[in-house]
Design a protein around this motif. Structure first.
Motif, PDB file in Angstrom:
ATOM      1  N   ARG A   8       0.826  -1.212   0.000  1.00 43.79           N
ATOM      2  CA  ARG A   8       0.000   0.000   0.000  1.00 43.79           C
ATOM      3  C   ARG A   8       0.859   1.260   0.000  1.00 43.79           C
ATOM      4  O   ARG A   8       0.525   2.255  -0.654  1.00 43.79           O
ATOM      5  CB  ARG A   8      -0.933  -0.014   1.236  1.00 43.79           C
ATOM      6  CG  ARG A   8      -1.861   1.208   1.319  1.00 43.79           C
ATOM      7  CD  ARG A   8      -2.789   1.239   0.117  1.00 43.79           C
ATOM      8  NE  ARG A   8      -3.564   2.464   0.031  1.00 43.79           N
ATOM      9  CZ  ARG A   8      -4.749   2.645   0.592  1.00 43.79           C
ATOM     10  NH1 ARG A   8      -5.292   1.674   1.303  1.00 43.79           N
ATOM     11  NH2 ARG A   8      -5.405   3.771   0.441  1.00 43.79           N
ATOM     12  N   PHE A   9       2.003   1.218   0.724  1.00 42.67           N
ATOM     13  CA  PHE A   9       2.793   2.433   0.932  1.00 42.67           C
ATOM     14  C   PHE A   9       4.222   2.275   0.417  1.00 42.67           C
ATOM     15  O   PHE A   9       4.798   1.180   0.452  1.00 42.67           O
ATOM     16  CB  PHE A   9       2.833   2.799   2.418  1.00 42.67           C
ATOM     17  CG  PHE A   9       1.472   2.895   3.052  1.00 42.67           C
ATOM     18  CD1 PHE A   9       0.561   3.848   2.619  1.00 42.67           C
ATOM     19  CD2 PHE A   9       1.112   2.032   4.069  1.00 42.67           C
ATOM     20  CE1 PHE A   9      -0.693   3.929   3.191  1.00 42.67           C
ATOM     21  CE2 PHE A   9      -0.137   2.107   4.655  1.00 42.67           C
ATOM     22  CZ  PHE A   9      -1.049   3.059   4.211  1.00 42.67           C
ATOM     23  N   ALA A  44      -3.565  -0.751   7.105  1.00 47.75           N
ATOM     24  CA  ALA A  44      -3.226  -0.278   5.761  1.00 47.75           C
ATOM     25  C   ALA A  44      -4.367  -0.462   4.776  1.00 47.75           C
ATOM     26  O   ALA A  44      -4.560   0.354   3.874  1.00 47.75           O
ATOM     27  CB  ALA A  44      -1.990  -1.017   5.249  1.00 47.75           C
ATOM     28  N   PHE A  91      -7.145   2.002   4.783  1.00 48.02           N
ATOM     29  CA  PHE A  91      -6.314   3.049   5.366  1.00 48.02           C
ATOM     30  C   PHE A  91      -7.240   4.129   5.910  1.00 48.02           C
ATOM     31  O   PHE A  91      -7.990   4.757   5.165  1.00 48.02           O
ATOM     32  CB  PHE A  91      -5.382   3.615   4.302  1.00 48.02           C
ATOM     33  CG  PHE A  91      -4.416   4.649   4.808  1.00 48.02           C
ATOM     34  CD1 PHE A  91      -3.819   4.534   6.056  1.00 48.02           C
ATOM     35  CD2 PHE A  91      -4.101   5.750   4.028  1.00 48.02           C
ATOM     36  CE1 PHE A  91      -2.929   5.487   6.529  1.00 48.02           C
ATOM     37  CE2 PHE A  91      -3.217   6.712   4.482  1.00 48.02           C
ATOM     38  CZ  PHE A  91      -2.627   6.583   5.735  1.00 48.02           C
ATOM     39  N   TRP A 135       0.993 -10.361   5.632  1.00 47.95           N
ATOM     40  CA  TRP A 135       0.853  -9.225   6.551  1.00 47.95           C
ATOM     41  C   TRP A 135       1.648  -9.537   7.816  1.00 47.95           C
ATOM     42  O   TRP A 135       2.066 -10.674   8.046  1.00 47.95           O
ATOM     43  CB  TRP A 135      -0.623  -8.999   6.897  1.00 47.95           C
ATOM     44  CG  TRP A 135      -1.235 -10.130   7.679  1.00 47.95           C
ATOM     45  CD1 TRP A 135      -1.310 -10.272   9.036  1.00 47.95           C
ATOM     46  CD2 TRP A 135      -1.841 -11.308   7.128  1.00 47.95           C
ATOM     47  NE1 TRP A 135      -1.918 -11.444   9.376  1.00 47.95           N
ATOM     48  CE2 TRP A 135      -2.258 -12.100   8.231  1.00 47.95           C
ATOM     49  CE3 TRP A 135      -2.066 -11.767   5.835  1.00 47.95           C
ATOM     50  CZ2 TRP A 135      -2.904 -13.324   8.050  1.00 47.95           C
ATOM     51  CZ3 TRP A 135      -2.702 -12.991   5.658  1.00 47.95           C
ATOM     52  CH2 TRP A 135      -3.104 -13.748   6.757  1.00 47.95           C
ATOM     53  N   SER A 157      -5.825  -7.569   7.454  1.00 51.84           N
ATOM     54  CA  SER A 157      -6.933  -6.761   6.944  1.00 51.84           C
ATOM     55  C   SER A 157      -8.237  -7.536   7.049  1.00 51.84           C
ATOM     56  O   SER A 157      -8.293  -8.724   6.737  1.00 51.84           O
ATOM     57  CB  SER A 157      -6.685  -6.394   5.476  1.00 51.84           C
ATOM     58  OG  SER A 157      -7.861  -5.897   4.874  1.00 51.84           O
TER      59      SER A 157
END
Length: 711
Positions: free
Chosen positions: A598-599, A656, A659, A699, A704
Motif C-alpha cells: 500500500r505504501f 493499511a 487506510f 501481513w 486486513s
C-alpha cells in the motif's frame, strides 16, 4: 507443404518453458514448415511418431530434444493442416496424447478436446451414485435441449450424473471447453436461450450447414478463438518470438462479437472482471473503426498516464506499427485531452493543484467562514454534487439531488455552504490555479460551442471516470452510431467516481455486454480474490443498478494462493526474499514478478532487502522498459493495468487496508464511509488479480478484515 496451427493449450505450455526448450520448439517448427507431408513422415530428425493405444488415431509426437516432445494432431483426410497441441516431457507426452480425443462440436462446429479415458472410467461409478441422489443439477433440461447446445452423447451421459456445481467444477479439465461452458452457464441459472446466444451462436460460423464437417482443416478454421493458423516462416518466427500475453490479440468469440460488430446504434458498454480481455476488445474496436472509413479519427482514452502508454504500445502492435493508421488515433488520458482542448481554445490553462493542496484550501475556507463542516466533507460535496452535476449557481444547488450523500442538507444549510464554494473558486483564481475536474468542466463547455473533435471515442478502465470527465468525452464526439465504446469493471473502481451514464447523455440500455472468461489468472487465484469482493454489492458502470461476478471464471489452473501472517514486518520481508528466489529458481524471469504494497515506505524496505540479496529490482514508477530485468515494485494503485506471472502483495494489515485517512468517518457521512470502504476493498482486489500463475499475500500483526476468512 504442411500448414501449422497452434492450439491455446500449446501457448499455455510454451509460455512456461525455459529458453533452450523454446529455442528447440522454434527450430522444430521451422523444419516442419520446410518439408512436404511425405518428407515430414519420413524425416528422421523430427521423429513424427504415432501414439500407441491412442484414442484418437490422428495423434502424433515430434522430437524437440532428448527430453521434450511436441504433441501434434495430424490430418487423415488428405489435407495438410497439422495442429500443435502441447509440449511436454517425453514420457508424459505419450500418456497425455493417448487419453485425448478431438472432435467437432455439433453446434459450434469448432474443434474440441476431451480426456476420453477419464470420462469412461468415471461415468459408470457416478451413475450409480446419481441413482441414489435426491436431485441432479441438469434434471430440468431435456436431452434435446442439451444436444441443441452442442452436448454430445458421452458428455450428456456424464452430465446426467452431476448433483451440484462443485461436482461440475471437478469435470472441467475432462470435458470439451465449449460443452463445459454450456453446462457451467446453465448451472448458473442462465436460460438455454441465453446460453445459445452467448456461447453457441457467437462461435458458430454464419454459413454452417445442417451437419458438422468432420474435416480437421475445417474444424480448425471454425475455432478462431483458440487456434492460430500460421501461414509462412516470417509469421512463425514472429509468433514464437513473443510471450503468450502478446498474442492475446486473437480473440475469444465473445470478445470478437463485441469488438467487430459492424455497427452499434449508439454508445455501447462492455464489462467484465479482471483478465477478461476488455482492453483487448477495446483495441480491436479501434482497429475495426479505422477500417470502416479512411478519414475517421478515433480518441482512445483511459484514466492514467501509465494505462495510456500501455494502450499506445499495444495498439501499435495490433496495427503492425502502421504509421498512417496510428496517426488517426489519439491515445491519451481524459485529463490530458481536456487540457489540450482548453489550451487550444482558451489559449491558456491555469495550473492544476493536487488533492492534498485542494484539501488545504478547503481547510482555509472552513476556518475563514466558521463553517460546521470538515474540509473533507466540503471537498466531497464539491466533487460529488457540484462538479458532478455541473452546478454553477446557488439556485441550481438548491434544486439539485444529493443522491449518494449520507448527510441531509436543508435549503438553509445549502445557502450556508454555497459561499464556501464561491470562496474556494475565488482562492483558485487568485493563485491562478484550478483542479483537473474544473479543467474538464471548461473543456466540455468549449467543445459544446466549437463542436466535436473525433468521429469515435473508445474508453478503457471507464469505472474510474468522474461525471465531469464523461461530459468531455460526450462532447468530443457527436451523438449517433458508434459514438462511444466503453469498457470497464466496477469491481476495480479504485478512485471515487459515481456516474449515471444515461443522465450524461450516454444511454447504453440494450447495448451492454459482459465478458465472463478470465484469460490471466488461474481459477485458484480467481476464486480466492473474488472472495475479497463477495461480502459487498457493487454498482454497475452506469450507476443505475448492480454488477456481479456471477459466471466469472478461468480455464487455467495452478497453485492455491499462499496466504500468511508474520510476527513482524522484518520476518514478512525476509519471507518475501526467499519466495522471490524460489520463483527465479523455477525459471521465472525477475521482470515477470510483481511485488506491491500500500505504501512506498514498505516498498523502500523491500527494495533494500532484495537488492542486498542480489536480486535485480526496479520501480514501476520509473517506467522501466520491457527488456529491463528486475522484479517490479509498485504501490497497489500503480498495479492497475499490469500483470505478472507471480505477484506478492505485502503489508495487507488492518491499518493499511483499509487506510483510515482515506475513509470518511461514518459520523461525517455514513454513505460516503461505505463508499470509501468499498473503494479500499476494490484496491486489494485489483492488486491480487494481477497474478497469472502464483499469488502470495502476507501481513504482519493484525490482518486486513477484507481478506477472505478474516472479517
Amino acid at each position: 507443404m504442411p500448414q501449422l496451427a497452434f492450439a491455446s493449450s500449446f501457448w499455455e505450455s510454451y509460455d512456461l518453458l525455459e529458453k533452450p526448450v523454446k529455442a528447440g520448439v522454434r527450430k522444430a517448427m521451422q523444419k516442419f514448415q520446410q518439408l512436404t507431408v511425405p518428407e515430414l513422415q519420413a524425416d528422421k530428425g523430427l521423429h513424427l511418431e504415432s501414439v500407441e493405444n491412442a484414442r484418437d488415431p490422428r495423434m502424433r509426437t515430434i522430437r524437440i530434444n532428448d527430453f521434450w516432445r511436441g504433441v501434434v494432431l495430424a490430418p487423415d483426410d488428405g489435407t495438410d493442416v497439422f495442429l500443435l497441441v502441447n509440449v511436454v516431457p517425453h514420457d508424459e507426452a505419450y500418456t497425455w496424447a493417448a487419453k485425448r480425443l478431438y472432435t467437432t462440436n455439433a453446434a459450434t462446429r469448432g474443434l474440441e478436446v476431451r480426456n476420453v479415458v477419464a470420462l469412461e472410467q468415471l461415468t459408470p461409478a457416478l451413475e450409480k451414485a446419481a441413482a441414489a441422489a435426491d436431485s441432479l443439477l441438469f434434471a430440468k433440461f431435456s436431452d434435446h435441449v442439451l444436444r441443441e447446445l452442442g452436448i454430445d452423447e458421452q458428455v450428456l451421459r456424464a452430465a446426467r450424473t452431476i448433483v451440484d456445481k462443485a461436482q461440475l467444477q471437478a469435470f472441467e479439465k475432462l470435458l470439451p471447453e465449449d460443452q463445459f461452458e454450456v453446462l457451467y452457464f446453465l448451472a448458473d441459472d442462465f436460460s438455454p436461450e441465453e446460453v445459445y446466444r452467448d456461447v453457441v451462436a457467437v462461435r458458430r460460423p454464419a454459413d454452417a450447414g445442417p451437419d458438422p464437417d468432420e474435416s480437421l482443416a475445417v474444424a480448425i478454421a471454425n475455432t478462431t478463438g483458440r487456434i492460430k493458423l500460421v501461414t509462412d516462416r516470417d509469421e512463425l518466427d514472429e509468433i514464437l518470438g513473443k510471450p503468450f500475453a502478446a498474442w492475446r490479440i486473437f480473440l475469444h468469440p465473445s470478445q470478437r462479437r463485441v469488438a467487430y460488430r459492424a455497427s452499434y446504434s449508439g454508445p455501447v458498454q462492455v464489462t467484465g472482471g479482471p483478465g477478461t480481455g476488455k482492453t483487448v476488445a477495446a483495441l480491436h474496436r479501434v482497429k475495426h473503426l479505422l477500417s470502416r472509413s479512411p478519414d475517421s479519427r478515433v480518441l482512445l482514452t483511459t484514466y492514467t498516464n501509465a494505462l495510456a502508454a500501455s494502450l499506445r504500445e499495444n495498439l501499435a502492435l495490433l496495427l503492425d506499427h502502421d504509421a498512417a493508421l496510428l496517426d488517426r488515433v489519439e491515445v491519451t488520458t481524459v485529463n490530458a485531452y481536456a487540457h489540450g482542448v482548453v489550451g487550444r481554445l482558451d489559449g491558456h490553462i491555469p495550473s492544476p493543484i493536487g488533492d492534498r493542496e485542494e484539501r488545504r484550501l478547503w481547510q482555509r475556507v472552513a476556518k475563514k467562514l466558521g463553517l460546521p463542516w470538515t474540509e473533507q466533507f466540503l471537498a466531497q460535496e464539491y466533487r460529488h454534487v457540484i462538479l458532478a452535476q455541473d452546478l454553477r449557481t446557488l439556485e441550481a444547488y438548491l434544486a439539485a439531488s444529493r443522491r449518494g450523500r449520507g448527510s441531509a442538507l436543508s435549503a438553509a444549510r445549502r445557502q450556508q455552504l454555497w459561499p464556501a464554494v464561491e470562496l474556494f473558486e475565488s482562492m483558485l483564481r487568485e493563485q491562478k490555479a484550478t483542479t483537473h475536474l474544473k479543467v474538464c468542466a471548461r473543456a466540455a463547455e468549449l467543445l459544446a460551442a466549437s463542436g466535436p473533435t473525433h468521429d469515435h471515442v473508445v474508453v478503457d478502465e471507464a469505472q474510474d471516470l468522474h461525471p465531469a470527465q464523461w461530459r468531455v468525452l460526450r462532447a468530443a464526439v457527436a451523438p449517433g452510431r458508434d459514438d462511444l465504446f466503453i469498457t470497464g469493471d466496477p469491481h476495480q473502481r479504485i478512485y471515487d467516481a459515481r456516474v449515471s451514464l444515461g443522465a450524461l447523455g450516454i444511454p447504453v440500455t440494450g447495448r451492454t455486454h459482459r465478458l465472463r472468461l478470465n484469460y490471466r489468472s488461474t481459477e485458484e487465484t480467481l476464486t480466492w480474490s473474488t472472495g475479497v469482493m463477495s461480502p459487498v454489492t457493487v454498482d454497475d458502470l452506469g450507476g443505475d443498478g448492480s454488477d456481479t461476478l456471477v459466471g466469472y471464471r478461468s480455464l487455467l489452473h495452478g497453485r492455491r494462493p499462499h496466504v500468511a501472517g508474520y510476527g513482524s514486518e522484518q520476518e514478512e520481508v525476509a519471507a518475501l526474499v526467499e519466495r522471490v528466489r524460489e520463483w527465479i529458481g523455477q525459471g521465472i524471469r525477475p521482470a515477470e514478478i510483481g511485488v506491491c504494497a500500500r505504501f512506498n515506505v514498505l516498498l523502500d524496505k523491500i527494495y533494500d532487502k532484495l537488492d542486498a540479496a542480489g536480486v535485480p529490482v526496479v520501480r514501476v514508477r520509473d517506467q522501466p522498459a520491457a527488456d529491463v530485468e528486475g522484479v517490479r515494485l509498485a504501490t497497489m494503485h500503480a498495479m492497475k493495468g499490469l500483470e505478472f506471472r507471480c505477484v506478492a502483495v505485502l503489508g495487507v494489515t488492518a491499518g493499511a487496508v483499509p487506510f483510515a485517512r482515506e475513509v470518511t468517518p461514518a459520523e461525517v457521512d455514513a454513505l460516503q464511509h461505505e463508499s470509501d470502504l468499498l473503494r479500499e476493498r476494490c484496491l486489494l482486489f485489483v492488486a491480487c488479480t494481477r497474478a497469472r500463475e502464483e499469488l502470495s499475500v502476507s501481513w504482519s500483526g493484525k490482518a486486513s478484515p477484507f481478506l477472505p476468512g478474516q472479517a
